[in-house]
Scaffold this motif. Structure first.
Motif, PDB file in Angstrom:
ATOM      1  N   ILE A 301      -6.930 -14.009  11.217  1.00 13.38           N
ATOM      2  CA  ILE A 301      -6.065 -13.248  10.047  1.00 13.38           C
ATOM      3  C   ILE A 301      -6.613 -12.122   9.648  1.00 13.38           C
ATOM      4  CG2 ILE A 301      -5.447 -13.913   7.779  1.00 13.38           C
ATOM      5  CD1 ILE A 301      -5.914 -16.929   8.175  1.00 13.38           C
ATOM      6  N   GLY A 302      -5.693 -11.153   9.469  1.00 15.31           N
ATOM      7  CA  GLY A 302      -6.140  -9.925   9.209  1.00 15.31           C
ATOM      8  C   GLY A 302      -7.211  -9.954   7.669  1.00 15.31           C
ATOM      9  N   ASP A 304      -6.830  -7.854   5.254  1.00 12.12           N
ATOM     10  CA  ASP A 304      -6.167  -7.315   4.130  1.00 12.12           C
ATOM     11  C   ASP A 304      -5.734  -8.416   3.432  1.00 12.12           C
ATOM     12  OD1 ASP A 304      -4.656  -7.260   6.668  1.00 12.12           O
ATOM     13  OD2 ASP A 304      -2.893  -7.039   5.260  1.00 12.12           O
ATOM     14  N   SER A 307      -2.115  -9.873   4.445  1.00 14.80           N
ATOM     15  CA  SER A 307      -2.141 -10.920   5.666  1.00 14.80           C
ATOM     16  C   SER A 307      -2.576 -12.014   5.156  1.00 14.80           C
ATOM     17  CB  SER A 307      -3.166 -10.162   6.497  1.00 14.80           C
ATOM     18  OG  SER A 307      -2.708  -8.956   7.312  1.00 14.80           O
ATOM     19  N   LYS A 308      -3.604 -12.280   4.470  1.00 14.98           N
ATOM     20  CA  LYS A 308      -4.154 -13.447   3.940  1.00 14.98           C
ATOM     21  C   LYS A 308      -3.030 -14.480   3.096  1.00 14.98           C
ATOM     22  CE  LYS A 308      -8.703 -11.609   3.359  1.00 14.98           C
ATOM     23  NZ  LYS A 308     -10.057 -11.622   2.426  1.00 14.98           N
ATOM     24  N   LEU A 310       0.242 -14.279   3.611  1.00 10.13           N
ATOM     25  CA  LEU A 310       1.191 -14.680   4.679  1.00 10.13           C
ATOM     26  C   LEU A 310       0.811 -15.749   5.553  1.00 10.13           C
ATOM     27  CD1 LEU A 310       3.708 -14.210   6.260  1.00 10.13           C
ATOM     28  CD2 LEU A 310       2.677 -12.576   7.708  1.00 10.13           C
ATOM     29  N   ALA A 311      -0.747 -15.782   5.846  1.00 11.39           N
ATOM     30  CA  ALA A 311      -1.052 -16.903   6.542  1.00 11.39           C
ATOM     31  C   ALA A 311      -1.277 -18.165   5.869  1.00 11.39           C
ATOM     32  CB  ALA A 311      -2.542 -16.405   6.983  1.00 11.39           C
TER      33      ALA A 311
END
Length: 925
Positions: A301-302, A304, A307-308, A310-311
């Motif tokens: 996971i990115g 940023d 990204s967190k 979205l995951a």
């Protein structure tokens, strides 16, 4: 000068409106609808709703499309997306795409919206269909036909008469026995079981059929067979999926829970509740259901925040999707980005369902069953005994820099002993590894009194390659051994980790390992140095790997402790202590197995919002936990506790008043016996699913399911003892049956039994059973089908199996999205997606695999050895016995004439291989 810019054009049009106030207001029916009919209904009408926008019905038009709702804002023409799209100069946005509306038409629509977008009630040419008016959302309607005990056949016969179909004749008794044995256990009947059944028939035992069914349902093999059906649906696997496909070493307790639940005939309503809120009833492993899907690990996971977010959304979505399709037979996840296109599920419904599980996370946790708690207490005692022995053994560990060439660097355990030093800090620096980033499962520091003080130390490191609940810095001194609780450096081949104590201690020994459980030997620190610092901060080297032999992959049997370099009078004492310690180490490993499960872990629920287009960066209004509005009005307050949310959800799903839950499950059971359910789409009971062929029978079965106490085994008995189940699948020559075939070639109305090929697991298990190799050991960690249990790619298949590798295929370590080398060709799911029904393909690779694979050759040799042992050296007796074991019958005269010369010339294993490849062996008759 003409007005050309869109914004100026809107301003001009709205400026003209006051001048027109004296004229009659724009009338929707007379002025507006003809424009919409002419230009818009083709793409935004009854048959098609591009971008989710429908303009022929008032409620839908005012609601707007997917990306820009609402499209019509009464009194605000210049803010309404509808006006923007009809006047824009952007060709990609202009509507209609075939050409711009005329100026009068644009003015009419603009004026109508500015005047308030009056749309009278009752003028729509079509009515919006009530999507709740669907058979699966209605209460159960069960009418029990007579005579009692023959309800299934009565329903089936009524439909056959309606369709002008005629039943096929009854199947012969042994065909029924093979059919029901495969269906309930996934294995063929043994010759002794065939003999006993035939004896009961000859003795006119009226209860022989029921006795067979009861015996099969009591067999441990039953739970293994039917658990596989369930695991297909919930997409169980032993790896996480995605690109790295890392192992889930503790996923298997959920698989074992499912097997036990079927064997115990756990009432289905309780089965549901345990899988959603099992932590409330000491069934922690059951909550593995919540996290069976793929999930991104932290390192994937990115860093940023978007990204967190979205995951996290993706991980919760998987839980909602699993619940919806498994228990309710609905594709709830389709409403993540917009209202469901077909079913009465709004986006708000979807996010309200999310709120029930907003506190669920994927991860390992300790089981809280009484057995697990007792095991952990026993582990403490065993660890104490081991620590006491370690204290005594410590005096025999060679000193660092002693000039004695010590034991080689070991992946399992390394002991570095040195002269006592005062230490406030201990730093372990890795200079090189045998591969990739270095990994340490536990770093222990012992005082001169023999106490491990690492547990209370503060830990820092050069960096960490984080995998949640597996590779984290906090695990390096948490007291748990093994790869699943370890620290991994973020740098290839190097890194350091440091322990800092609250006060200065006299220490003399550091113990560490790559993986004390002995599963992994990669990522081992082969070159390292250990340093200590006292309270003044002065560092000194106390141990160095140069004083050890290098790790040798060709010799992994070297013990972690050696008597090399000891005086003769010390050797006996050291060996005595080692002999006492060895069984304790083994006991510790056995006790520890199965005390951790990859399942739902729980925390304070996230705040859930309705998201525009499913985008976590576009939150709208908050939502609270609430069930699907088409099926109930249960709603919880925002303050509801995490466990209370899941409990309420589970009770709603498992309620007898929920019209979907029992229908879905009895349909899955029916499918397990006939290959296709009464509803052909077992995980889609919505409007895009197929209607039931026998709706009255489905509802009667669902009602009977509840009446029986939600007993799955009761449903099996009803089905397999019915006359419908006893029909033959083969066509005798008759005009009536040929006519039936013309009307219903797939036998959806069950005028004959629909034959089908065995599933991949059943083929493999049956080959092992027939060859006499099957290992019936149940439960526990899975055996390997590949040379590794996770990773990017390059999974080399295991070709020959022994020991645990001869267990049933349900106990194999299942690598997600990696088909098994031989039986993967037989449509075996890879757990990438839910497999509610297995589609049987026919491909050349299936025949090649089953005829030429090492597995088949080994099984054929073992089968031949079994036959020779049981039948002796007579060729005719061997052929006869082989047929009885594999096909539950004796060979015909023609078959004997063909096969005896074959085994005489080519060996008995050739015949055994041919039997494994025969349709009679591979199909449920």
């Amino acid at each position: 000068m003409p007005v050309t810019h869109p914004a100026l054009r809107i301003a001009a049009l709205t400026w003209l409106v006051p001048a027109c106030l004296s004229a009659a207001p724009v009338d929707f029916v007379r002025d507006v609808r003809p424009i919409l009919q002419k230009h818009c209904y083709e793409c935004h009408g009854e048959k098609k709703q591009k971008s989710g926008l429908r303009l022929d019905i008032k409620s839908e038009a005012l609601k707007g499309g997917d990306n820009h709702s609402p499209d019509i804002i009464p009194g605000k023409a210049k803010d309404s997306p509808l006006i923007h799209f009809i006047i824009t100069d952007d060709e990609d946005e202009l509507m209609p795409p075939k050409g711009k509306l005329s100026a009068p038409e644009i003015e009419t629509l603009t004026t109508w919206i500015q005047e308030g977008a009056a749309w009278p009630e009752g003028v729509d040419l079509t009515q919006l269909e009530d999507r709740r008016n669907h058979w699966s959302f209605k209460p159960l309607q069960a009418t029990a036909p007579k005579p009692k005990g023959e309800e299934i056949d009565t329903f089936i016969d009524a439909k056959l008469n309606e369709k002008g179909l005629h039943r096929s004749p009854p199947a012969d008794r042994i065909t029924w026995l093979r059919r029901v044995t495969f269906d309930l256990t996934g294995l063929p009947p043994t010759p002794d079981e065939v003999t006993a059944f035939e004896s009961g028939i000859r003795n006119r035992d009226s209860g022989i059929y029921a006795a067979v069914v009861d015996r099969l349902l009591q067999s441990p093999r039953y739970g293994e067979r039917w658990a596989q059906h369930w695991l297909d649906v919930v997409r169980y696997a032993d790896t996480h999926g995605f690109e790295v496909n890392t192992e889930r070493p503790n996923a298997w307790p959920y698989r074992d829970y499912v097997i036990r639940a079927f064997n115990d005939d756990t009432p289905y309503d309780r089965f549901i509740k345990e899988q959603i809120v099992g932590d409330l009833t000491q069934q922690d492993a059951a909550t593995g259901f919540l996290v069976t899907a793929s999930v991104l690990l932290p390192g994937q996971i990115g860093k940023d925040e978007p990204s967190k977010r979205l995951a996290r959304q993706d991980s919760i979505d998987e839980i909602v999707v699993n619940i919806g399709q498994t228990f309710l037979g609905l594709s709830i996840g389709c409403a993540r980005c917009h209202d469901h296109k077909f079913d009465p599920i709004t986006a708000k419904d979807y996010y309200s369902m999310q709120a029930f599980v907003a506190g669920v996370q994927y991860g390992d946790r300790n089981l809280q069953t009484p057995e697990a708690i007792a095991a952990r207490e026993e582990m403490k005692q065993v660890k104490f005994q081991i620590a006491e022995l370690d204290k005594q053994l410590a005096r025999f560990v060679p000193m660092a820099k002693s000039g004695v060439k010590r034991i080689m660097v070991s992946a399992r355990e390394n002991r570095d002993r040195f002269m006592p030093v005062k230490a406030k800090r201990v730093r372990f620096t890795i200079r090189d590894t045998n591969s990739l980033e270095p990994c340490i499962d536990e770093l222990e520091v012992f005082t001169t009194a023999g106490d491990n003080i690492a547990h209370d130390a503060a830990v820092t490191a050069s960096g960490e390659k984080v995998t949640t609940d597996r590779h984290e810095l906090r695990f390096v001194n948490d007291g748990n051994y093994g790869n699943s609780r370890s620290w991994m450096s973020s740098e290839k081949g190097k890194g350091w980790v440091m322990l800092e104590f609250k006060e200065e201690h006299d220490i003399e020994r550091v113990v560490w390992g790559r993986d004390r459980q002995g599963k992994y030997t990669d990522r081992l620190a082969t070159s390292y140095v250990i340093e200590t610092a006292d309270i003044s901060g002065t560092w000194q080297v106390v141990a160095d790997s140069d004083d050890r032999q290098r790790f040798d992959t060709r010799d992994r049997t070297q013990p972690a402790f050696s008597t090399q370099g000891l005086h003769k009078n010390e050797v006996a004492e050291a060996k005595r202590l080692m002999a006492q310690k060895a069984p304790l180490d083994d006991k510790l490993q056995k006790i520890g197995a199965g005390q951790i499960v990859f399942a739902g872990t729980f925390r304070t629920p996230d705040d859930i919002h309705l998201l525009n287009r499913g985008d976590p960066e576009q939150p709208k209004e908050p939502v609270v936990p609430a069930v699907l509005s088409a099926l109930g009005d249960l709603k919880l307050p925002k303050e509801a506790a995490e466990q209370d949310r899941r409990k309420a959800l589970a009770e709603w799903i498992a309620s007898p008043q929920n019209p979907l839950t029992t229908r879905v499950m009895v349909n899955r059971i029916w499918q397990g016996h006939f290959g296709t359910g009464l509803v052909e789409t077992p995980s889609d009971f919505g409007r895009m699913g197929v209607k039931p062929t026998h709706p009255e029978l489905l509802d009667w079965l669902a009602t009977e399911f509840i009446r029986s106490g939600w007993s799955v085994k009761h449903m099996h008995r009803l089905i397999v003892l019915s006359d419908t189940y006893r029909r033959t699948s083969f066509l005798a020559r008759s005009n009536e049956l040929e006519n039936s075939f013309d009307i219903d070639s797939e036998s959806r109305f069950l005028w004959r039994f629909p034959t089908r090929r065995l599933e991949a697991e059943t083929i493999r298990d049956s080959m092992l059973a027939v060859s006499g190799q099957l290992n019936v050991k149940m439960y526990g960690r899975g055996y390997n089908l590949f040379d590794k249990r996770g990773g990017l790619s390059g999974f080399e298949p295991v070709e020959s199996f022994t020991g645990d590798g001869l267990r049933r295929m349900i106990y194999a370590h299942k690598v997600r999205r990696e088909p098994e080398a031989i039986f993967g060709a037989f449509d075996c799911p890879d757990a990438g997606q839910s497999t509610a029904i297995r589609r049987a393909s026919t491909t050349p690779i299936q025949a090649l695999n089953l005829f030429n694979s090492r597995f088949t050759l080994d099984a054929s040799e073992a089968f031949a050895a079994r036959v020779k042992k049981e039948a002796g050296n007579d060729f005719t007796a061997q052929v006869t016995r082989a047929y009885q074991i594999a096909l539950s019958r004796s060979p015909t005269t023609d078959e004997l004439q063909d096969t005896v010369p074959t085994i005489r010339d080519h060996g008995l294993a050739t015949l055994c291989r041919a039997l494994f490849n025969s349709n009679e062996f591979l199909f449920i008759p």
